[in-house]
Design a protein around this motif. Structure first.
Motif, PDB file in Angstrom:
ATOM      1  N   SER A 163       9.130 -55.418  27.138  1.00  0.00           N
ATOM      2  CA  SER A 163      10.300 -54.540  27.054  1.00  0.00           C
ATOM      3  C   SER A 163      10.718 -54.304  25.608  1.00  0.00           C
ATOM      4  O   SER A 163      11.164 -53.202  25.249  1.00  0.00           O
ATOM      5  N   THR A 164      10.553 -55.312  24.752  1.00  0.00           N
ATOM      6  CA  THR A 164      10.924 -55.153  23.345  1.00  0.00           C
ATOM      7  C   THR A 164      10.043 -54.134  22.647  1.00  0.00           C
ATOM      8  O   THR A 164      10.527 -53.276  21.907  1.00  0.00           O
ATOM      9  N   ARG A 166       8.521 -51.671  23.955  1.00  0.00           N
ATOM     10  CA  ARG A 166       8.834 -50.338  24.467  1.00  0.00           C
ATOM     11  C   ARG A 166      10.095 -49.772  23.821  1.00  0.00           C
ATOM     12  O   ARG A 166      10.196 -48.574  23.556  1.00  0.00           O
ATOM     13  N   GLU A 167      11.065 -50.645  23.573  1.00  0.00           N
ATOM     14  CA  GLU A 167      12.372 -50.199  23.076  1.00  0.00           C
ATOM     15  C   GLU A 167      12.543 -50.403  21.577  1.00  0.00           C
ATOM     16  O   GLU A 167      13.644 -50.214  21.057  1.00  0.00           O
ATOM     17  N   ASP A 169      11.988 -48.874  18.841  1.00  0.00           N
ATOM     18  CA  ASP A 169      12.559 -47.828  17.995  1.00  0.00           C
ATOM     19  C   ASP A 169      14.057 -47.659  18.200  1.00  0.00           C
ATOM     20  O   ASP A 169      14.724 -47.002  17.395  1.00  0.00           O
ATOM     21  N   HIS A 170      14.587 -48.238  19.274  1.00  0.00           N
ATOM     22  CA  HIS A 170      16.004 -48.092  19.586  1.00  0.00           C
ATOM     23  C   HIS A 170      16.813 -49.346  19.261  1.00  0.00           C
ATOM     24  O   HIS A 170      17.998 -49.414  19.581  1.00  0.00           O
ATOM     25  N   LEU A 171      16.186 -50.339  18.648  1.00  0.00           N
ATOM     26  CA  LEU A 171      16.862 -51.588  18.312  1.00  0.00           C
ATOM     27  C   LEU A 171      17.131 -51.636  16.809  1.00  0.00           C
ATOM     28  O   LEU A 171      16.217 -51.412  16.005  1.00  0.00           O
ATOM     29  N   ASP A 172      18.371 -51.942  16.429  1.00  0.00           N
ATOM     30  CA  ASP A 172      18.655 -52.105  15.012  1.00  0.00           C
ATOM     31  C   ASP A 172      18.210 -53.490  14.549  1.00  0.00           C
ATOM     32  O   ASP A 172      17.750 -54.319  15.341  1.00  0.00           O
ATOM     33  N   ARG A 175      19.783 -56.626  16.326  1.00  0.00           N
ATOM     34  CA  ARG A 175      19.285 -56.845  17.691  1.00  0.00           C
ATOM     35  C   ARG A 175      17.843 -57.338  17.680  1.00  0.00           C
ATOM     36  O   ARG A 175      17.460 -58.182  18.491  1.00  0.00           O
ATOM     37  N   ARG A 176      17.047 -56.815  16.769  1.00  0.00           N
ATOM     38  CA  ARG A 176      15.662 -57.306  16.659  1.00  0.00           C
ATOM     39  C   ARG A 176      15.645 -58.784  16.284  1.00  0.00           C
ATOM     40  O   ARG A 176      14.871 -59.571  16.838  1.00  0.00           O
TER      41      ARG A 176
END
Length: 314
Positions: A163-164, A166-167, A169-172, A175-176
């Motif tokens: 899931s990480t 996949r997402e 590009d949407h995590l700052d 959050r990463r």
């Protein structure tokens, strides 16, 4: 010269994959057939102290006999999740089959060969060595293996990694970093770290700072010692190296030059006074020229290196 900064997300396809793999994983060699190499795709991102990479590729062999041959190579433990395809990992005299939904943790500073005998899809997580308990790292003379079908923690980690990526590009960055720390805790639990040890590595910046200082001390003679080299060796981002030094109220570069000057002053104190000794001390501590050394030394101590030495001669 400004230090190179890793992009948050890096990607490559085709023939560029082999170069990106060497940049991220150290001195590894990927052996593809001419047609197979063109089908490769790689995406990689830093998660705080960790790096997560997704690879989709045709058949190939990874040779890691000298993966950490240089001081700039990542000092990391690798975790491999094989979501599609079959492979075999040879390390420590053991040939370990790697199948779909299998998780393998191995020390890539030890020679290995990863043979991907079919097209594969893999997720690779690099964890800096210092975030794992020393006793668990010492046990990795051979790979640690878990299967998602039998290990609940493995299923959780696999799901989180998928899931990480996949997402991503949407995590700052915050959050990463948080996701990366969760992955560290899951890995520690999987390979046997008790609650006390997991709690100890929950905030790894202090350990990272000490490892960085040890590395700097051992490589101080290198004129090309840089924050980028340190980050690569530690297996983390440049920004994470800067975060480790926040407690020192110094930048990593300031720490390097300060340490060089301290060692130079101490060596000049013990110098014998023969011709060329000052230059020898300067070059042995990574200064690129005698003029540069004299300039920064005078700025720090208010006198030239030769004057400093003379005032301390008996």
């Amino acid at each position: 010269m400004a230090a190179a900064v890793h992009r948050p997300v890096e990607s490559a396809s085709g023939r560029e994959c082999a170069g990106l793999a060497r940049n991220l994983f150290g001195n590894v060699r990927l052996d593809f057939g001419p047609a197979e190499e063109q089908k490769s795709r790689m995406t990689s991102a830093m998660l705080g102290a960790c790096r997560l990479t997704q690879l989709a590729a045709d058949r190939h062999v990874v040779f890691g006999e000298h993966a950490t041959a240089g001081p700039g190579d990542p000092d990391a433990i690798k975790l491999l999740v094989q979501t599609e395809g079959k492979a075999s990992l040879a390390q420590g005299g053991l040939h370990t089959p790697v199948s779909a939904d299998a998780l393998v943790i191995y020390d890539h500073s030890r020679p290995y060969i990863l043979t991907n005998s079919t097209p594969v899809r893999q997720l690779l997580l690099q964890l800096p060595r210092h975030v794992l308990p020393h006793a668990d790292v010492e046990r990795l003379t051979r790979p640690f293996i878990a299967h998602a079908g039998h290990d609940g923690m493995c299923r959780i980690l696999l799901s989180l990694m998928e899931s990480t990526i996949r997402e991503i590009d949407h995590l700052d960055e915050a959050r990463r970093s948080s996701v990366g720390q969760t992955m560290i805790n899951l890995v520690c639990t999987m390979i046997g770290a008790g609650p006390r040890l997991v709690k100890t590595v929950a905030n790894p910046l202090d350990l990272l700072l000490q490892r960085i200082k040890n590395f700097i001390d051992s490589e101080l003679a290198r004129p090309d010692l840089s924050v980028a080299m340190i980050a690569r060796r530690m297996g983390c981002s440049v920004r994470y190296v800067y975060r480790a030094f926040e407690v020192e109220c110094l930048t990593p570069s300031d720490y390097i030059w300060d340490l060089r000057l301290q060692k130079a002053a101490a060596r000049l104190h013990d110098a014998g006074g023969y011709a060329g000794e000052i230059s020898g001390i300067a070059f042995s501590l990574g200064f690129s020229s005698s003029a540069h050394f004299s300039r920064v030394f005078r700025h720090r101590y208010g006198v030239s290196p030769s004057q400093w030495r003379k005032t301390r001669l008996p």
